[in-house]
Scaffold this active site. Structure first.
Site, PDB file in Angstrom:
ATOM      1  N   CYS A   1       0.832  -1.215   0.000  1.00  0.00           N
ATOM      2  CA  CYS A   1       0.000   0.000   0.000  1.00  0.00           C
ATOM      3  C   CYS A   1       0.867   1.266   0.000  1.00  0.00           C
ATOM      4  O   CYS A   1       1.465   1.590  -1.016  1.00  0.00           O
ATOM      5  CB  CYS A   1      -0.998  -0.059   1.147  1.00  0.00           C
ATOM      6  SG  CYS A   1      -2.395   1.042   0.868  1.00  0.00           S
ATOM      7  N   HIS A  53      -3.747  -5.242   0.590  1.00  0.00           N
ATOM      8  CA  HIS A  53      -3.139  -5.730   1.835  1.00  0.00           C
ATOM      9  C   HIS A  53      -3.291  -7.245   1.912  1.00  0.00           C
ATOM     10  O   HIS A  53      -4.189  -7.737   2.599  1.00  0.00           O
ATOM     11  CB  HIS A  53      -3.837  -5.094   3.042  1.00  0.00           C
ATOM     12  CG  HIS A  53      -3.626  -3.622   3.164  1.00  0.00           C
ATOM     13  ND1 HIS A  53      -2.670  -3.084   3.972  1.00  0.00           N
ATOM     14  CD2 HIS A  53      -4.254  -2.587   2.561  1.00  0.00           C
ATOM     15  CE1 HIS A  53      -2.711  -1.767   3.883  1.00  0.00           C
ATOM     16  NE2 HIS A  53      -3.661  -1.438   3.021  1.00  0.00           N
ATOM     17  N   GLU A 101      -1.810  -9.347   3.563  1.00  0.00           N
ATOM     18  CA  GLU A 101      -1.615  -9.895   4.915  1.00  0.00           C
ATOM     19  C   GLU A 101      -2.933 -10.228   5.610  1.00  0.00           C
ATOM     20  O   GLU A 101      -2.986 -11.114   6.454  1.00  0.00           O
ATOM     21  CB  GLU A 101      -0.801  -8.931   5.793  1.00  0.00           C
ATOM     22  CG  GLU A 101      -1.389  -7.544   5.997  1.00  0.00           C
ATOM     23  CD  GLU A 101      -1.025  -6.563   4.880  1.00  0.00           C
ATOM     24  OE1 GLU A 101      -0.519  -7.032   3.840  1.00  0.00           O
ATOM     25  OE2 GLU A 101      -1.259  -5.347   5.040  1.00  0.00           O
TER      26      GLU A 101
END
Ligand code: GLN
Length: 542
Positions: free
Chosen positions: A393, A518, A520
């Site tokens: 990001c 993102h 994650e």
């Protein structure tokens, strides 16, 4: 409605890892074949944690789904930003959480006050009890109705006794009464410090908070003590006495190397069986698969990953990223050692040795100008040195700035978030953001489809369409990205309109990838994110 209720509260201090404990209890029950739903209550007045300072509050977790919260006529909030504990819930239980499972005081107050304007409480004086407590219970029952779980776990944030938590504690007391004591348990998580100077565990702080829960009419059934190491029997007996529970209802949560081990640790000490007894449920725990996953976290070739960020003053800020790196490492036989690199230190000329030492560099999400020059310089350095680099990001945006400045020679290139007058606005507002003035819940949020065009990510995912989670207002400007293509900057993913750049890589570099999303937030132990796996492969080297 027929569900078993597990209430998890905390005493002494916040930040005890109560979320990991709640998730582990969920895992114990899930491993018995039961369906589990999780709720987290955050007693602060913000409708969601989206605008909180990460250094104070920790990570903001982003859900796949966006919830349109409508507390009153013409009022609507987009909520996909929720408490970081939901990351633990998703990772331990391997489920996607709904954002409405994070209940805040702000949401409750909005519903009550705007409900009054609508005429919901005609003729009545609205009070904390019964109106606010009723609104809290309605939200909890709402989750149970939607998800129809066998077990509903409700974690109360902060510590009992906080002023702002009182209405919630009272609502939980009432809820327990409504579902029946044989259908519910209360697990109180406490902290038992070991005081080096006297060589003793101290239970006094815990005792004071037992008094709080007992006075609130919410007696605990179990106590879980956060400790550095195993508690002597005498200390355990003392805790039991003051909490008014049997000695074998006191469990401990010592520091574990691998957090995913906690469900196994608690199961082996009998918490699962005790929960079965108390709740009247049956089932053989099957933890085989989970044990196998946890085992992989214990071994592997050591590698160093430097994480460059501006929020390192708080350890939990990047928790989902740290976990995603570990998940990818475990599945690849790599034991990652994560080195925190403060980008402001880099600006002062310090910490560069950590980048040199590292096998790979990850540049983190963020907002605002402080520390960004350090992030840009680190990205430029990784580009020149041929170090594996992953930008997430903001990290990807600032790596694009580094490429524009250093490779293209576009002096003063920047994101307009930081320099609105830059001559080279390679990062600028998303088109739909131009009219938006308010900051809460207005970013591009939640899960969106991503089209993978080519390159490392396309290969890593093995398909051309994926869904990843987003939380941004700015993006990489396509016209500049295309011009940078002459020097090897490749657009490798776009949104479904084809206009918004979602990922890039740099040709000729061993591994230089930036993603606007993102990944994650979707990584799970045993099922790592392909973005992170491709990065860890590069970090491992061949
Ligand atoms: N501040 C940047 C934006 O709004 C990046 C956000 C982030 O890293 N999540 O686009």
């Amino acid at each position: 409605m027929d569900f078993k209720l597990v209430i998890v509260t905390g005493g002494v201090i916040s930040g005890l890892g109560k979320g990991v404990i709640a998730a582990s209890i969920g895992k114990l029950l899930q491993s018995r074949g039961l369906s589990v739903s999780m709720i987290k209550i955050d007693p602060y007045l913000n409708p969601d944690p989206g605008t909180l300072n990460p250094v104070e509050h920790g990570e903001v977790f982003v859900t796949e789904e966006v919830w349109h919260f409508k507390p009153g006529r013409g009022v609507e909030f987009k909520i996909a930003e929720i408490d970081e504990d939901f990351g633990h819930y998703e990772r331990f239980l391997d489920v996607n959480m709904h954002p409405s499972s994070n209940i805040t005081s702000g949401q409750i107050m909005l519903s009550v006050i705007l409900g009054e304007r609508k005429g919901k409480y005609l003729g009545q004086t609205i009070r904390l009890i019964p109106h606010v407590t009723q609104a809290i219970k309605e939200r909890i029952y709402g989750v149970a109705e939607r998800e129809r779980p066998d077990v509903l776990i409700v974690e109360l944030g902060g510590t009992v006794g906080d002023y702002e938590a009182m209405a919630f504690v009272e609502a939980l007391r009432q809820l327990r009464l409504e579902v029946g004591s044989h259908n519910s348990v209360h697990i109180h998580v406490t902290y038992v410090p070991f005081v080096e100077t006297v060589g003793e565990f101290k239970t006094k702080p815990a005792q004071l908070f037992f008094r709080e829960v007992l006075a609130a009419g919410l007696p605990p059934d179990f106590v879980i003590a956060r400790t550095q190491s195993s508690l002597p029997d005498g200390v355990r007996a003392k805790l039991a006495l003051y909490a008014s529970v049997p000695a074998d209802a006191v469990f401990e949560d010592p520091d574990l190397d691998v957090i995913y081990e906690l469900p196994i640790y608690l199961e082996e000490r009998g918490l699962g069986r005790k929960l079965e007894e108390k709740l009247g449920i049956k089932g053989e725990p099957d933890m085989g698969g989970w044990r196998e996953i946890v085992r992989r976290f214990r071994r592997g070739e050591p590698r160093k990953v430097a994480m460059v960020g501006k929020y390192w003053r708080m350890a939990d800020v990047y928790i989902s990223i740290v976990e995603a790196i570990r998940h990818a490492g475990a599945s690849l036989g790599v034991m990652p050692r994560i080195m925190a690199v403060d980008s402001e230190e880099l600006e002062r000329g310090k910490g560069w040795n950590k980048l040199e030492e590292a096998d790979g560099i990850l540049s983190t999400p963020g907002f605002g100008s402080r520390g960004t020059e350090g992030m840009i310089r680190a990205a430029g350095w990784a580009l020149r040195e041929g170090k594996p680099f992953l930008g997430i990001c903001f990290g990807a945006q600032l790596a694009t700035v580094a490429f524009a400045r250093e490779v293209m020679g576009w002096e003063g290139a920047h994101s307009t978030e930081i320099d609105p007058d830059t001559p080279w606005p390679v990062i600028d507002l998303l088109p739909e953001q131009r009219m938006i003035k308010e900051v809460g819940g207005t970013m591009r949020l939640g899960g969106h489809e991503v089209v993978l065009l080519q390159g490392i990510l396309r290969r890593a995912y093995g398909r051309d369409r994926i869904v990843e989670r987003f939380r941004h207002r700015y993006h990489i400007i396509r016209e500049y990205a295309e011009r940078m293509g002459e020097e090897g900057y490749r657009i490798t993913a776009v949104d479904t309109s084809g206009r918004i750049v979602n990922a890039f890589e740099v040709e000729g570099h061993p591994y230089y990838v930036g993603v606007q999303f993102h990944p994650e937030f979707k990584s799970r132990p045993g099922r790592p994110s392909p973005t992170y796996s491709s990065f860890l492969e590069a970090v491992r080297g061949s």
